[in-house]
Scaffold this motif. Structure first.
Motif, PDB file in Angstrom:
ATOM      1  N   ASP A  12     -19.984 -13.845   8.598  1.00  0.00           N
ATOM      2  CA  ASP A  12     -19.018 -13.598   7.580  1.00  0.00           C
ATOM      3  C   ASP A  12     -19.149 -11.889   7.676  1.00  0.00           C
ATOM      4  N   GLN A  13     -20.376 -11.362   7.819  1.00  0.00           N
ATOM      5  CA  GLN A  13     -20.665 -10.113   7.626  1.00  0.00           C
ATOM      6  C   GLN A  13     -19.826  -9.249   8.762  1.00  0.00           C
ATOM      7  N   GLU A  61     -16.911 -10.615  10.279  1.00  0.00           N
ATOM      8  CA  GLU A  61     -15.466 -10.505   9.713  1.00  0.00           C
ATOM      9  C   GLU A  61     -15.181  -9.579   8.725  1.00  0.00           C
ATOM     10  N   THR A  62     -16.194  -9.110   7.666  1.00  0.00           N
ATOM     11  CA  THR A  62     -15.886  -8.017   6.856  1.00  0.00           C
ATOM     12  C   THR A  62     -15.800  -6.608   7.470  1.00  0.00           C
ATOM     13  N   MET A  93     -12.609  -6.179   9.419  1.00  0.00           N
ATOM     14  CA  MET A  93     -11.528  -5.659   8.665  1.00  0.00           C
ATOM     15  C   MET A  93     -11.577  -4.169   8.291  1.00  0.00           C
ATOM     16  N   GLU A  94     -12.801  -3.645   7.899  1.00  0.00           N
ATOM     17  CA  GLU A  94     -13.209  -2.308   7.548  1.00  0.00           C
ATOM     18  C   GLU A  94     -12.859  -1.456   8.524  1.00  0.00           C
TER      19      GLU A  94
END
Length: 287
Positions: free
Chosen positions: A58-59, A61-62, A65-66
């Protein structure tokens, strides 16, 4: 969330990622990606490990995106160049400090972190033989100098004793080690590469115990340090009826982006090599 003991081998890659969170998010991203891939191989079934790895995914993926506007994230070939150049800059800093007889904790950490980042390069594919040797040498140096300073001995500068001695990962056990202790004797030390670590070819302006700055841009890399040995002397002439496919254009663009990334780190050899590949592809339709 605490790291499960089964995944202890990835802790130093996660620590390196945390240290580069603001300094260089691209390095942080790929360190976490390597840690996640390695962790999946170590233990993805135990509930606590699975929970930790899902959170790490999840980290990632975040972060992706950033960093969506970063070519180093969207194009693997550019990301590969970014990590490799960063690792070699750190290696050169430590090697120049070592050969100048300046032994301190920060240069030990630089040697060791460069070896971790060369591990991280494997997310892009198999390591080159040259980078395998750099990794082995950097880990051996980190262990050797750490043990010398710990016991009050003065380390020998340069590769003295490298071929006779294997590193035991003791530094790794105390200060940050990789997933396994690779005790196989390397075939050739990195100082055999042209220009590497030669104190007469620009040891940089960094003396004393200060930690290497962001991107290590003020390090004077010896001329030709990264020049490939098989750079062609001249390019083949165009055939006149070359028909390029969309895939050819895409590959040529990647070579150009790889060259641009290399130039950000003043790595002329890699830039020239990739521009020549792009030119050859565009003029002959072949790689």
């Amino acid at each position: 969330m605490a790291l499960p003991p089964q995944l202890k081998a990835i802790q130093h890659y996660l620590r390196t990622a945390q240290e580069h969170e603001k300094r260089d998010p691209v390095v942080a991203y790929y360190c976490r990606l390597y840690a996640m891939q390695t962790g999946m191989k170590l233990d993805s079934k135990t509930p606590e490990c699975r929970k930790f790895l899902v959170k790490l995914m999840d980290q990632l993926e975040t972060m992706k995106m950033e960093l969506t506007d970063s070519d180093s994230i969207t194009h693997e070939v550019v990301g590969n160049a970014h990590i490799e150049n960063y690792a070699l800059k750190m290696f050169l800093y430590a090697d120049n400090e070592d050969r100048s007889g300046r032994f301190h904790k920060n240069m030990i950490k630089s040697f060791y972190t460069s070896s971790l980042l060369l591990d991280v390069l494997s997310v892009f594919g198999e390591l080159s033989e040259e980078n395998i040797q750099h990794r082995k040498y950097a880990r051996w140096k980190a262990t050797y100098i750490h043990n010398c300073l710990k016991s009050g001995e003065t380390p020998q500068a340069g590769p003295a004793g490298y071929e006779e001695e294997t590193y035991d990962d003791e530094y790794g056990a105390e200060g940050g080690g990789g997933p396994s202790s690779q005790s196989a004797q390397p075939q050739a030390p990195p100082h055999s590469q042209p220009g590497f670590g030669d104190p007469n070819q620009g040891s940089g302006s960094m003396g004393g115990p200060s930690y290497p700055p962001t991107n290590y841009n003020n390090i004077n890399i010896p001329h030709g340090a990264h020049c490939p040995a098989n750079t062609p002397a001249e390019l083949p002439p165009p055939t006149g009826d070359v028909r390029l496919t969309p895939e050819d254009y895409t590959r040529a663009q990647k070579y150009c982006k790889y060259a641009g990334s290399a130039l950000q780190y003043e790595d002329v050899g890699t830039a020239v090599q990739n521009l020549q590949k792009a030119l050859k592809l565009l003029t002959t339709g072949k790689e």
